[in-house]
Design a protein around this motif. Structure first.
Motif, PDB file in Angstrom:
ATOM      1  N   GLY A 215      39.095  67.297 -33.747  1.00 16.85           N
ATOM      2  CA  GLY A 215      40.282  67.252 -34.596  1.00 16.85           C
ATOM      3  C   GLY A 215      39.982  66.711 -35.984  1.00 16.85           C
ATOM      4  O   GLY A 215      39.120  65.853 -36.153  1.00 16.85           O
ATOM      5  N   ARG A 216      40.731  67.165 -36.968  1.00 17.24           N
ATOM      6  CA  ARG A 216      40.500  66.765 -38.363  1.00 17.24           C
ATOM      7  C   ARG A 216      41.760  66.248 -39.057  1.00 17.24           C
ATOM      8  O   ARG A 216      41.717  65.893 -40.236  1.00 17.24           O
ATOM      9  CB  ARG A 216      39.925  67.948 -39.161  1.00 17.24           C
ATOM     10  CG  ARG A 216      38.547  68.405 -38.669  1.00 17.24           C
ATOM     11  CD  ARG A 216      37.999  69.541 -39.521  1.00 17.24           C
ATOM     12  NE  ARG A 216      36.675  69.945 -39.081  1.00 17.24           N
ATOM     13  CZ  ARG A 216      35.538  69.365 -39.456  1.00 17.24           C
ATOM     14  NH1 ARG A 216      35.590  68.328 -40.305  1.00 17.24           N
ATOM     15  NH2 ARG A 216      34.375  69.790 -39.023  1.00 17.24           N
ATOM     16  N   ALA A 217      42.870  66.206 -38.362  1.00 12.99           N
ATOM     17  CA  ALA A 217      44.110  65.730 -38.983  1.00 12.99           C
ATOM     18  C   ALA A 217      44.046  64.221 -39.206  1.00 12.99           C
ATOM     19  O   ALA A 217      43.307  63.507 -38.515  1.00 12.99           O
ATOM     20  CB  ALA A 217      45.303  66.084 -38.108  1.00 12.99           C
ATOM     21  N   PRO A 218      44.802  63.707 -40.176  1.00 21.62           N
ATOM     22  CA  PRO A 218      44.814  62.262 -40.429  1.00 21.62           C
ATOM     23  C   PRO A 218      45.321  61.486 -39.216  1.00 21.62           C
ATOM     24  O   PRO A 218      46.110  61.990 -38.416  1.00 21.62           O
ATOM     25  CB  PRO A 218      45.791  62.112 -41.617  1.00 21.62           C
ATOM     26  CG  PRO A 218      45.873  63.468 -42.236  1.00 21.62           C
ATOM     27  CD  PRO A 218      45.669  64.445 -41.126  1.00 21.62           C
ATOM     28  N   THR A 219      44.879  60.252 -39.110  1.00 16.36           N
ATOM     29  CA  THR A 219      45.345  59.366 -38.044  1.00 16.36           C
ATOM     30  C   THR A 219      46.803  58.980 -38.275  1.00 16.36           C
ATOM     31  O   THR A 219      47.217  58.711 -39.404  1.00 16.36           O
ATOM     32  CB  THR A 219      44.475  58.102 -37.980  1.00 16.36           C
ATOM     33  OG1 THR A 219      43.147  58.476 -37.612  1.00 16.36           O
ATOM     34  CG2 THR A 219      45.019  57.088 -36.988  1.00 16.36           C
ATOM     35  N   ARG A 220      47.599  58.953 -37.192  1.00 23.49           N
ATOM     36  CA  ARG A 220      49.006  58.568 -37.269  1.00 23.49           C
ATOM     37  C   ARG A 220      49.200  57.277 -36.475  1.00 23.49           C
ATOM     38  O   ARG A 220      48.784  57.189 -35.322  1.00 23.49           O
ATOM     39  CB  ARG A 220      49.915  59.634 -36.672  1.00 23.49           C
ATOM     40  CG  ARG A 220      49.884  60.994 -37.339  1.00 23.49           C
ATOM     41  CD  ARG A 220      50.988  61.875 -36.755  1.00 23.49           C
ATOM     42  NE  ARG A 220      50.897  61.965 -35.297  1.00 23.49           N
ATOM     43  CZ  ARG A 220      51.940  62.178 -34.490  1.00 23.49           C
ATOM     44  NH1 ARG A 220      53.163  62.291 -35.000  1.00 23.49           N
ATOM     45  NH2 ARG A 220      51.771  62.273 -33.191  1.00 23.49           N
ATOM     46  N   LEU A 221      49.836  56.290 -37.100  1.00 22.67           N
ATOM     47  CA  LEU A 221      50.223  55.069 -36.405  1.00 22.67           C
ATOM     48  C   LEU A 221      51.724  55.142 -36.178  1.00 22.67           C
ATOM     49  O   LEU A 221      52.511  55.094 -37.123  1.00 22.67           O
ATOM     50  CB  LEU A 221      49.851  53.835 -37.223  1.00 22.67           C
ATOM     51  CG  LEU A 221      50.187  52.492 -36.583  1.00 22.67           C
ATOM     52  CD1 LEU A 221      49.441  52.314 -35.260  1.00 22.67           C
ATOM     53  CD2 LEU A 221      49.844  51.346 -37.534  1.00 22.67           C
ATOM     54  N   LEU A 222      52.129  55.258 -34.919  1.00 28.07           N
ATOM     55  CA  LEU A 222      53.533  55.468 -34.572  1.00 28.07           C
ATOM     56  C   LEU A 222      54.279  54.141 -34.457  1.00 28.07           C
ATOM     57  O   LEU A 222      53.668  53.088 -34.252  1.00 28.07           O
ATOM     58  CB  LEU A 222      53.622  56.224 -33.248  1.00 28.07           C
ATOM     59  CG  LEU A 222      52.930  57.588 -33.218  1.00 28.07           C
ATOM     60  CD1 LEU A 222      52.993  58.184 -31.821  1.00 28.07           C
ATOM     61  CD2 LEU A 222      53.556  58.544 -34.232  1.00 28.07           C
TER      62      LEU A 222
END
Length: 253
Positions: A215-222
């Motif tokens: 995967g290459r999408a940015p990291t998400r902090l929920l």
């Protein structure tokens, strides 16, 4: 195993009934949260690494009918309970007695060939042996206490069997998030991180992490999940998750 040493307990509001040992490691909220954080669809090949009695994998299979589930567990007695639990709940699952840290040939011998799996979920032993006294019960100790290499070895096993764009979902202690990021830095990306708090105003106690192989999408902090209201009463949204009526954001398409 002696029947008197076994209990039968209800999960998912009674939708899932599981037999487990009266002593030693006992299935709890972590496994149900892990299942609720795992996205899957019918036809997916799903592997639960370190499955124990099968709680997380079977909870996922109860929610998503038609997955092809493998339960991987090192302890033969726990694996036998997992096999019996799958049958008792009318869930088709392949139960495999295997050390998650074994080499690729051992995995292949059990049909877990490289690049063949759509989803992996895992709840590795995560207590730090420096800060947490291990249980004298060997099975409980093995289930709870990590070595320096535990997380890297388990992530490596998941990376090997997952296909490109396959998804790994794991749960770990919150104060070890740096270790999680380091372990996932090779081969995984598109991370989504969900902190889990025992109660509002207190530090997170767990993190649930979804990552994609390649995967290459940015990291998400929920936004964090708060388990309890005041007086340690579980929040309604958490009760819905634990009773199988809702999923966590990590599992939403």
């Amino acid at each position: 195993m002696i029947e008197a040493d076994i209990t039968e307990d209800a999960f998912l509001g009674g939708q899932l009934r599981l037999k487990q040992k009266r002593s030693g490691h006992r299935a709890g909220h972590d496994a149900i949260l892990l299942a609720a954080a795992t996205e899957a669809q019918a036809g997916d090949r799903v592997v639960d690494l370190g499955a124990g009695i099968g709680t997380a994998g079977l909870a996922l299979a109860q929610r998503v009918v038609g997955i092809r589930l493998s339960l991987v567990e090192i302890d033969p007695e726990l694996a036998e309970l997992a096999r019996a639990n799958a049958a008792a709940n009318a869930i088709t699952a392949d139960t495999i007695v295997l050390d998650v840290t074994a080499d690729a040939q051992a995995f292949v011998a059990h049909g877990l060939v490289p690049d063949s799996v759509d989803r992996v979920l895992m709840n590795p032993p995560f207590n730090d042996p420096v800060r947490h006294r291990g249980s004298p019960d060997q099975a409980r100790h093995t289930a709870h206490v990590a070595t320096e290499e535990t997380l890297h070895a388990w992530v490596h096993a998941a990376r090997r069997i997952l296909r490109s764009n396959g998804v790994l979902t794991l749960i770990w202690r919150a104060d070890g998030i740096a270790d999680v990021l380091a372990a996932l830095s090779r081969g995984f990306g598109s991370l989504s991180i969900l902190p889990v708090h025992g109660e509002a105003g207190r530090p997170a106690i767990r993190v649930l992490v979804r990552s994609v192989k390649g995967g290459r999408a940015p990291t998400r902090l929920l936004p964090g999940l708060m388990l309890n209201e005041e007086l340690s009463v579980p929040k309604k949204e958490v009760r819905d998750i634990l009773e199988g009526r809702a999923v966590l954001p990590l599992a939403e398409p």
